[in-house]
Design a protein around this motif. Sequence first.
Motif, PDB file in Angstrom:
ATOM      1  N   ASP A 129       0.820  -1.204   0.000  1.00  8.69           N
ATOM      2  CA  ASP A 129       0.000   0.000   0.000  1.00  8.69           C
ATOM      3  C   ASP A 129       0.861   1.263   0.000  1.00  8.69           C
ATOM      4  O   ASP A 129       0.504   2.266  -0.637  1.00  8.69           O
ATOM      5  CB  ASP A 129      -0.928   0.007   1.208  1.00  8.69           C
ATOM      6  CG  ASP A 129      -2.081  -0.975   1.050  1.00  8.69           C
ATOM      7  OD1 ASP A 129      -2.307  -1.445  -0.077  1.00  8.69           O
ATOM      8  OD2 ASP A 129      -2.742  -1.281   2.065  1.00  8.69           O
TER       9      ASP A 129
ATOM     10  N   LEU B  84       0.685   4.107  -2.854  1.00  9.50           N
ATOM     11  CA  LEU B  84       0.410   5.499  -2.541  1.00  9.50           C
ATOM     12  C   LEU B  84       1.457   6.418  -3.164  1.00  9.50           C
ATOM     13  O   LEU B  84       1.119   7.467  -3.733  1.00  9.50           O
ATOM     14  CB  LEU B  84       0.377   5.691  -1.021  1.00  9.50           C
ATOM     15  CG  LEU B  84       0.137   7.125  -0.525  1.00  9.50           C
ATOM     16  CD1 LEU B  84      -1.144   7.705  -1.115  1.00  9.50           C
ATOM     17  CD2 LEU B  84       0.092   7.162   1.003  1.00  9.50           C
TER      18      LEU B  84
ATOM     19  N   GLU C 211      -7.710  11.885  -1.141  1.00  6.84           N
ATOM     20  CA  GLU C 211      -8.623  11.172  -0.244  1.00  6.84           C
ATOM     21  C   GLU C 211      -9.371  10.064  -0.988  1.00  6.84           C
ATOM     22  O   GLU C 211      -9.574   8.969  -0.463  1.00  6.84           O
ATOM     23  CB  GLU C 211      -9.608  12.156   0.382  1.00  6.84           C
ATOM     24  CG  GLU C 211     -10.465  11.541   1.468  1.00  6.84           C
ATOM     25  CD  GLU C 211     -11.179  12.590   2.301  1.00  6.84           C
ATOM     26  OE1 GLU C 211     -11.875  12.193   3.247  1.00  6.84           O
ATOM     27  OE2 GLU C 211     -11.035  13.793   2.000  1.00  6.84           O
TER      28      GLU C 211
ATOM     29  N   LEU D 112      -7.099   7.090  -1.362  1.00  9.58           N
ATOM     30  CA  LEU D 112      -6.964   6.366  -0.099  1.00  9.58           C
ATOM     31  C   LEU D 112      -8.186   5.503   0.180  1.00  9.58           C
ATOM     32  O   LEU D 112      -8.067   4.347   0.602  1.00  9.58           O
ATOM     33  CB  LEU D 112      -6.749   7.352   1.047  1.00  9.58           C
ATOM     34  CG  LEU D 112      -5.408   8.084   1.073  1.00  9.58           C
ATOM     35  CD1 LEU D 112      -5.428   9.186   2.120  1.00  9.58           C
ATOM     36  CD2 LEU D 112      -4.276   7.119   1.355  1.00  9.58           C
TER      37      LEU D 112
ATOM     38  N   LEU E 230      -6.748   1.940  -1.254  1.00 13.82           N
ATOM     39  CA  LEU E 230      -6.168   1.405  -0.021  1.00 13.82           C
ATOM     40  C   LEU E 230      -7.230   0.961   0.978  1.00 13.82           C
ATOM     41  O   LEU E 230      -6.879   0.454   2.044  1.00 13.82           O
ATOM     42  CB  LEU E 230      -5.266   2.460   0.630  1.00 13.82           C
ATOM     43  CG  LEU E 230      -4.158   3.040  -0.242  1.00 13.82           C
ATOM     44  CD1 LEU E 230      -3.299   3.987   0.575  1.00 13.82           C
ATOM     45  CD2 LEU E 230      -3.299   1.938  -0.849  1.00 13.82           C
TER      46      LEU E 230
ATOM     47  N   ALA F 206      -9.022   2.674   2.956  1.00 14.11           N
ATOM     48  CA  ALA F 206      -8.627   3.337   4.196  1.00 14.11           C
ATOM     49  C   ALA F 206      -9.841   3.731   5.026  1.00 14.11           C
ATOM     50  O   ALA F 206     -10.892   4.087   4.494  1.00 14.11           O
ATOM     51  CB  ALA F 206      -7.796   4.573   3.885  1.00 14.11           C
TER      52      ALA F 206
ATOM     53  N   VAL G 270      -6.837   7.859   6.758  1.00 15.42           N
ATOM     54  CA  VAL G 270      -6.887   9.052   5.910  1.00 15.42           C
ATOM     55  C   VAL G 270      -6.253  10.239   6.626  1.00 15.42           C
ATOM     56  O   VAL G 270      -5.421  10.957   6.058  1.00 15.42           O
ATOM     57  CB  VAL G 270      -8.350   9.375   5.517  1.00 15.42           C
ATOM     58  CG1 VAL G 270      -8.438  10.755   4.862  1.00 15.42           C
ATOM     59  CG2 VAL G 270      -8.892   8.319   4.570  1.00 15.42           C
TER      60      VAL G 270
ATOM     61  N   VAL H 294      -2.394   9.818   6.895  1.00 14.55           N
ATOM     62  CA  VAL H 294      -1.678  10.149   5.662  1.00 14.55           C
ATOM     63  C   VAL H 294      -1.642  11.656   5.468  1.00 14.55           C
ATOM     64  O   VAL H 294      -0.618  12.225   5.069  1.00 14.55           O
ATOM     65  CB  VAL H 294      -2.336   9.461   4.449  1.00 14.55           C
ATOM     66  CG1 VAL H 294      -1.712   9.950   3.139  1.00 14.55           C
ATOM     67  CG2 VAL H 294      -2.195   7.946   4.554  1.00 14.55           C
TER      68      VAL H 294
END
Length: 309
Positions: free
Chosen positions: A207, A211, A264, A267, A271, A273, A278, A281
């Motif tokens: 991940d 990213l 966002e 993510l 991911l 998330a 969030v 990050v």
Amino acid sequence: FQLPEERRILQYLLPRGFVGVSISSKNRDGSRCWETRQFASSNSNKDLERILATLPHLFQKIQQDLLQSLSLAISVGSVPLYGIGASSGGSFLSILQNFLTFRGISVMISAGNANAWEARNHLRVKSNNNDGGELFVPPPPRIAFVFMPKDTRSAGQAQINHVIQHYLTKDPQSTKKSVLVQTFSCGPIPVTPSFLMDRIEVLTAQDASLLVKRLAQPPLSMIVMSKGADNTAAKLATSSTINDDDESFLLVKDPRRVWDNGIEEILLQDLHADTLLVESVREVLNVAYAYHELTSEHIEKVVEFWTST
């Protein structure tokens, strides 16, 4: 202490005998900033009034519990107090140090409240009771300024130097020595998978690499190679992973300005998330960009400065 930088600070402090207490401003619905305009007394500053009414009792209870559990015969009042405050929290801490006895404080991404620093030039230690004597001012703490050079609007090197030169070069309570002050500068940090994983413990290598790829590719295009290479996106597009042996990557756009333009969404979708990831990050990218963010950078040096003899 859920976000990465706060957790890193706490993880460094706890094994060294510190106890962490997190406090919040009264303003929880708007900016959440601390009240820093009124500094002269707790009657005119609601945050100061609330903290001064609460913290001493809380500290006493924590210290008594610790001393009991450790079976130590130490006076409660002898346990030193330290403080860390960022942005408006740093300004509030510069006010609070005029009312509580700190051994050391760290004022982050803030030059503090100039009026609060100036107060020490006018308030003397004469009496701490209500017999008409002057306001009690605690001895000055060791002051660490942790700043980001990009943050010229409110907490750059120039603002901090001005505070040091005009307000902190001499301790008005003593002719023997000046207030001890050190500054610590935080520059940009390359955004590599290892950097992200070191900061965000729940992030996997896969991940983290994904990213970094997304940050470098259009439409975000936030990363360029730190050594000036111009094929960043192409290299990442053909790579399944990014290793620590690859060149480091620096953010060239402020994450705050492009956050709603795709980060966002990446993510949440790529991911899977949750809200905490969030926000984690978000904080870590702000630290990497080095603009107005609480940071764990230099915590080792700050503590060494606080505790050195």
